[in-house]
Each structure stands twice: as C-alpha cells, then as structure tokens.
Scaffold this motif. Structure first.
Motif, mmCIF file in Angstrom:
data_model
loop_
_atom_site.group_PDB
_atom_site.id
_atom_site.type_symbol
_atom_site.label_atom_id
_atom_site.label_comp_id
_atom_site.label_asym_id
_atom_site.label_seq_id
_atom_site.Cartn_x
_atom_site.Cartn_y
_atom_site.Cartn_z
ATOM 1 N N ALA A 99 6.139 -10.656 4.701
ATOM 2 C CA ALA A 99 5.714 -11.436 3.541
ATOM 3 C C ALA A 99 4.483 -12.287 3.834
ATOM 4 N N GLN A 100 3.591 -12.326 2.880
ATOM 5 C CA GLN A 100 2.418 -13.187 2.937
ATOM 6 C C GLN A 100 2.376 -13.975 1.634
ATOM 7 N N ASP A 101 1.434 -14.868 1.525
ATOM 8 C CA ASP A 101 1.396 -15.750 0.361
ATOM 9 C C ASP A 101 1.366 -14.983 -0.961
ATOM 10 N N LEU A 102 0.615 -13.901 -1.019
ATOM 11 C CA LEU A 102 0.527 -13.112 -2.249
ATOM 12 C C LEU A 102 1.905 -12.684 -2.728
ATOM 13 N N CYS A 103 2.792 -12.396 -1.793
ATOM 14 C CA CYS A 103 4.124 -11.893 -2.136
ATOM 15 C C CYS A 103 4.954 -12.929 -2.907
ATOM 16 N N THR A 104 4.635 -14.199 -2.745
ATOM 17 C CA THR A 104 5.422 -15.239 -3.400
ATOM 18 C C THR A 104 5.023 -15.435 -4.858
ATOM 19 N N THR A 105 3.873 -14.873 -5.260
ATOM 20 C CA THR A 105 3.390 -15.123 -6.618
ATOM 21 C C THR A 105 3.206 -13.858 -7.456
ATOM 22 N N ALA A 106 2.950 -12.739 -6.833
ATOM 23 C CA ALA A 106 2.642 -11.515 -7.582
ATOM 24 C C ALA A 106 3.690 -10.444 -7.320
ATOM 25 N N GLU A 107 4.305 -9.973 -8.386
ATOM 26 C CA GLU A 107 5.290 -8.907 -8.243
ATOM 27 C C GLU A 107 4.555 -7.589 -7.991
ATOM 28 N N PRO A 108 4.890 -6.876 -6.922
ATOM 29 C CA PRO A 108 4.185 -5.617 -6.630
ATOM 30 C C PRO A 108 4.589 -4.513 -7.599
ATOM 31 N N SER A 109 3.622 -3.659 -7.917
ATOM 32 C CA SER A 109 3.888 -2.512 -8.789
ATOM 33 C C SER A 109 4.483 -1.379 -7.962
ATOM 34 N N LEU A 110 5.287 -0.564 -8.628
ATOM 35 C CA LEU A 110 5.841 0.631 -7.987
ATOM 36 C C LEU A 110 4.789 1.720 -8.090
ATOM 37 N N GLU A 111 4.187 2.089 -6.956
ATOM 38 C CA GLU A 111 3.062 3.025 -6.974
ATOM 39 C C GLU A 111 2.977 3.785 -5.660
ATOM 40 N N ALA A 112 2.244 4.913 -5.715
ATOM 41 C CA ALA A 112 2.008 5.680 -4.491
ATOM 42 C C ALA A 112 1.008 4.925 -3.627
ATOM 43 N N LYS A 113 1.306 4.813 -2.358
ATOM 44 C CA LYS A 113 0.406 4.130 -1.425
ATOM 45 C C LYS A 113 -0.506 5.147 -0.752
ATOM 46 N N ALA A 114 -1.612 4.672 -0.209
ATOM 47 C CA ALA A 114 -2.577 5.555 0.448
ATOM 48 C C ALA A 114 -1.886 6.406 1.502
ATOM 49 N N GLY A 115 -2.111 7.703 1.406
ATOM 50 C CA GLY A 115 -1.526 8.628 2.371
ATOM 51 C C GLY A 115 -0.198 9.202 1.948
ATOM 52 N N ASP A 116 0.421 8.618 0.909
ATOM 53 C CA ASP A 116 1.720 9.114 0.434
ATOM 54 C C ASP A 116 1.516 10.109 -0.702
ATOM 55 N N SER A 117 2.498 10.973 -0.929
ATOM 56 C CA SER A 117 2.440 11.899 -2.051
ATOM 57 C C SER A 117 2.611 11.123 -3.351
#
Ligand code: SF4
Length: 114
Positions: free
Chosen positions: A70-88
């Motif tokens: 966890a970093q500061d961004l994680c405490t304020t922004a909900e991450p989107s469900l998405e394909a990450k670089a290198g993943d299908s």
C-alpha cells in the motif's frame, strides 16, 4: 473478492502462476502444496491487521490497511478492475501497484510519500 469487491479474475492458470493482486498472492501462499520441495521454496505472505467492517469499509482500495504494498494513493483512490501490462485481456486486477514477476511480497513495505 475482498470486502465485496473483485480483486482479481481470469483464467485459473494465469491467476495461480502470476497472481497480480497482493490479496490473491497472500491467499495462494497459504494453500497447502502437494510437492514438499515446492512448499519449502514458496514464500508465505502473512497479512497483518484485522479485516475491516464491510458496513464501513476503508476509503480507496479496501485492502489498503492490510496490504504490504500500500502507498498513499491506495488510501484515496479505488483501483479499477483492468488488465495490467503484460497480462492477457482476460486477466483483470484491481490494484494500483500489482505484484510483479519474482517480487518478494512478504518483504515489501509500505512506502510513504516524501
Ligand atoms: S491498490 Fe494498493 S492497497 Fe490495494 S491491493 Fe493494490 S497496492 Fe495494495
């Protein structure tokens, strides 16, 4: 799923072989291994802290109070469900800082902004 949100989804082989969400990685690290050699070389990720109340979930990423990345961004922004670089395109992860191949997650520490 963690506190009502999908953390990671995709073809089983991809999710098992390269878990991208720290919660998935922690869950799989706790699963018994049939091969003793594989079991002894596998990193065990120990989560600390209590599971928050689903009635009053944490802001941002719901996993942030227990996440070793966890970093500061994680405490304020909900991450989107998405394909990450290198993943299908079928392997989706909801994480700002997904686990990288070969990363030793158990040693990751929370980084604060300067
Ligand atoms: S978004 Fe941040 S807190 Fe949530 S799982 Fe990813 S690194 Fe951890």
């Amino acid at each position: 799923m963690y506190l009502g949100r999908v953390a990671e989804t995709g073809p089983g082989a991809q999710v098992y072989e390269q878990s991208r969400h720290p919660y998935t990685a922690a869950l799989l690290s706790a699963a018994p291994a049939a091969d003793p050699d594989a079991a002894s070389s596998r990193q065990r990720i120990i989560l600390t802290g209590d599971v928050p109340s689903p009635i009053n979930p944490p802001s941002g990423c719901r996993f942030h109070p227990r996440c070793p990345k966890a970093q500061d961004l994680c405490t304020t922004a909900e991450p989107s469900l998405e394909a990450k670089a290198g993943d299908s395109s079928a392997h989706l992860t909801a994480c700002h800082f997904p686990v990288q191949a070969g990363e030793i997650l158990a040693r990751a520490g929370r980084r604060e902004s300067p």
